[in-house]
Motif scaffolding. Structure first.
Motif, mmCIF file in Angstrom:
data_model
loop_
_atom_site.group_PDB
_atom_site.id
_atom_site.type_symbol
_atom_site.label_atom_id
_atom_site.label_comp_id
_atom_site.label_asym_id
_atom_site.label_seq_id
_atom_site.Cartn_x
_atom_site.Cartn_y
_atom_site.Cartn_z
ATOM 1 N N ASN A 121 0.587 -1.255 -0.219
ATOM 2 C CA ASN A 121 -0.079 -0.171 0.046
ATOM 3 C C ASN A 121 0.804 1.233 0.110
ATOM 4 O O ASN A 121 0.189 2.388 -0.096
ATOM 5 C CB ASN A 121 -0.899 -0.279 1.133
ATOM 6 C CG ASN A 121 -2.135 -0.985 1.204
ATOM 7 O OD1 ASN A 121 -2.485 -1.551 0.178
ATOM 8 N ND2 ASN A 121 -2.597 -1.569 2.294
ATOM 9 N N ASN A 122 2.109 1.369 0.185
ATOM 10 C CA ASN A 122 2.809 2.233 0.188
ATOM 11 C C ASN A 122 2.687 3.305 -1.133
ATOM 12 O O ASN A 122 2.736 2.876 -2.271
ATOM 13 C CB ASN A 122 4.491 1.902 -0.142
ATOM 14 C CG ASN A 122 5.475 3.077 -0.472
ATOM 15 O OD1 ASN A 122 4.973 4.104 0.109
ATOM 16 N ND2 ASN A 122 6.438 2.753 -1.026
ATOM 17 N N PRO A 123 2.311 4.494 -0.490
ATOM 18 C CA PRO A 123 1.786 5.524 -1.740
ATOM 19 C C PRO A 123 2.851 6.187 -2.301
ATOM 20 O O PRO A 123 2.549 7.078 -3.339
ATOM 21 C CB PRO A 123 0.762 6.477 -0.905
ATOM 22 C CG PRO A 123 1.408 6.370 0.408
ATOM 23 C CD PRO A 123 1.881 5.011 0.769
ATOM 24 N N PHE A 124 4.149 6.195 -1.853
ATOM 25 C CA PHE A 124 5.008 6.809 -2.405
ATOM 26 C C PHE A 124 6.439 5.948 -2.965
ATOM 27 O O PHE A 124 7.405 5.980 -2.382
ATOM 28 C CB PHE A 124 5.792 7.760 -1.361
ATOM 29 C CG PHE A 124 4.716 8.626 -0.827
ATOM 30 C CD1 PHE A 124 3.839 9.357 -1.381
ATOM 31 C CD2 PHE A 124 4.363 8.476 0.713
ATOM 32 C CE1 PHE A 124 2.781 10.108 -0.827
ATOM 33 C CE2 PHE A 124 3.578 9.401 1.349
ATOM 34 C CZ PHE A 124 2.709 9.949 0.550
ATOM 35 N N PRO A 125 6.145 5.094 -3.989
ATOM 36 C CA PRO A 125 7.012 4.051 -4.318
ATOM 37 C C PRO A 125 8.139 4.779 -4.907
ATOM 38 O O PRO A 125 9.289 4.310 -4.971
ATOM 39 C CB PRO A 125 6.298 3.310 -5.299
ATOM 40 C CG PRO A 125 5.140 4.101 -5.973
ATOM 41 C CD PRO A 125 4.694 4.839 -4.591
ATOM 42 N N ASP A 126 8.078 5.895 -5.657
ATOM 43 C CA ASP A 126 9.368 6.587 -6.075
ATOM 44 C C ASP A 126 10.292 7.057 -4.762
ATOM 45 O O ASP A 126 11.576 7.290 -5.380
ATOM 46 C CB ASP A 126 8.841 7.955 -6.759
ATOM 47 C CG ASP A 126 7.837 8.871 -5.918
ATOM 48 O OD1 ASP A 126 6.904 8.400 -5.320
ATOM 49 O OD2 ASP A 126 8.120 10.205 -5.692
ATOM 50 N N ALA A 127 9.795 7.360 -3.600
ATOM 51 C CA ALA A 127 10.615 7.554 -2.565
ATOM 52 C C ALA A 127 11.499 6.746 -2.295
ATOM 53 O O ALA A 127 12.377 6.886 -1.492
ATOM 54 C CB ALA A 127 9.891 8.100 -1.280
ATOM 55 N N ALA A 128 11.196 5.371 -2.532
ATOM 56 C CA ALA A 128 12.043 4.176 -2.149
ATOM 57 C C ALA A 128 13.612 4.167 -2.471
ATOM 58 O O ALA A 128 14.418 3.527 -2.124
ATOM 59 C CB ALA A 128 11.420 2.936 -2.658
ATOM 60 N N ALA A 129 13.761 4.843 -3.583
ATOM 61 C CA ALA A 129 15.115 5.438 -4.343
ATOM 62 C C ALA A 129 16.002 5.964 -3.287
ATOM 63 O O ALA A 129 17.185 5.817 -3.253
ATOM 64 C CB ALA A 129 15.039 6.034 -5.462
ATOM 65 N N PHE A 130 15.384 6.521 -2.197
ATOM 66 C CA PHE A 130 16.054 7.318 -1.131
ATOM 67 C C PHE A 130 15.533 6.755 0.196
ATOM 68 O O PHE A 130 14.704 7.523 0.874
ATOM 69 C CB PHE A 130 15.982 8.819 -1.237
ATOM 70 C CG PHE A 130 16.399 9.316 -2.518
ATOM 71 C CD1 PHE A 130 17.701 9.715 -2.841
ATOM 72 C CD2 PHE A 130 15.548 9.564 -3.604
ATOM 73 C CE1 PHE A 130 18.330 9.961 -3.965
ATOM 74 C CE2 PHE A 130 16.047 9.965 -4.791
ATOM 75 C CZ PHE A 130 17.383 10.230 -5.252
ATOM 76 N N PRO A 131 15.680 5.389 0.520
ATOM 77 C CA PRO A 131 15.034 4.895 1.571
ATOM 78 C C PRO A 131 14.924 5.603 2.897
ATOM 79 O O PRO A 131 14.051 5.179 3.698
ATOM 80 C CB PRO A 131 15.588 3.531 1.608
ATOM 81 C CG PRO A 131 16.932 3.592 1.152
ATOM 82 C CD PRO A 131 16.914 4.556 -0.172
ATOM 83 N N LYS A 132 15.852 6.310 3.183
ATOM 84 C CA LYS A 132 15.869 6.796 4.581
ATOM 85 C C LYS A 132 14.838 8.054 4.772
ATOM 86 O O LYS A 132 14.882 8.623 5.705
ATOM 87 C CB LYS A 132 17.483 7.065 4.977
ATOM 88 C CG LYS A 132 18.300 5.853 5.316
ATOM 89 C CD LYS A 132 19.393 5.822 5.995
ATOM 90 C CE LYS A 132 20.264 4.809 6.135
ATOM 91 N NZ LYS A 132 21.471 4.953 6.528
ATOM 92 N N THR A 133 14.525 8.654 3.615
ATOM 93 C CA THR A 133 13.374 9.615 3.605
ATOM 94 C C THR A 133 12.055 9.188 3.712
ATOM 95 O O THR A 133 11.197 9.993 3.885
ATOM 96 C CB THR A 133 13.653 10.677 2.271
ATOM 97 O OG1 THR A 133 13.067 9.864 1.280
ATOM 98 C CG2 THR A 133 14.915 10.845 2.144
#
Length: 211
Positions: A121-133
């Motif tokens: 359900n993660n709504p921000f999959p694009d943010a996974a490229a910077f996982p600590k954010t």
């Protein structure tokens, strides 16, 4: 109706023991174990509530948990146990930690399905490229009246958030440690939370997949 010796079926008694049903008797087969993810809150922070992971593994094994695996000192544990009651198991873990280490931890338990749903359900999959954010806040329960408007007031122009079920997702591209939203979200939601960044989420998922 009697089963023939060729017919078998799995049934469970009140102790969650698996049996093979085979006419005319029931033969014990094995204990049925449930997989759990335990997320501890507020341990090993600033020299307080010290709980070494090796000691935690031994402590959980002492109450019947098996295949206990941990990841980093923040307290992320995957294990199997006979218990299928989330509330009773969390209380039992908190009690045995108190007896062994002198403090009562907050423990949130998730089933594999609940954990995997949070990932899906993660709504921000694009943010996974910077996982600590990207952080997942796991809630102790569903908020009755979450103050989402006040939460939005705390967010900076670059921050994004979304509440989905019992998980609050927060993307802080300019840094989690300095985020006013990260610090204030629990009070605004009105329930206890524990947060894990996306890197830790991936590691826990790997522990689950290694079963």
């Amino acid at each position: 109706m009697r089963l023939s010796t060729a017919d078998t079926a799995a049934i469970f008694d009140s102790h969650e023991t698996c049996f093979i049903a085979s006419s005319p008797t029931f033969l014990p087969l094995r204990k049925c174990m449930t997989t759990w993810i335990a997320l501890f809150r507020g341990i090993n922070v600033g020299g307080k509530n010290k709980l070494p992971m090796a000691a935690l593994r031994s402590t959980l094994e002492s109450i019947g948990c098996q295949t206990v695996r941990t990841y980093i000192q923040s307290g992320n544990v995957v294990f199997t146990c006979e218990s299928t009651s989330k509330a009773k198991l969390a209380q039992r873990i908190a009690r045995v930690v108190d007896e062994s280490f002198g403090f009562v931890p907050q423990v949130m338990l998730l089933t594999p399905d609940e954990f995997r749903a949070a990932v899906t359900n993660n709504p921000f999959p694009d943010a996974a490229a910077f996982p600590k954010t990207l952080h997942f806040f796991f809630l102790s329960g569903t908020p009755d009246d979450p103050d989402l408007a006040s939460i939005a007031d705390l967010a900076t122009e670059t921050e994004r958030f979304e509440l989905i079920g019992d998980v609050f997702y927060l993307h802080t591209p300019d840094g989690f440690g300095t985020s006013k939203l990260a610090k204030g979200v629990e009070r605004k939601l009105g329930v206890a939370t524990t947060a894990r960044n996306h890197s830790t989420i991936e590691k826990i998922a790997s522990l689950l997949d290694s079963e």
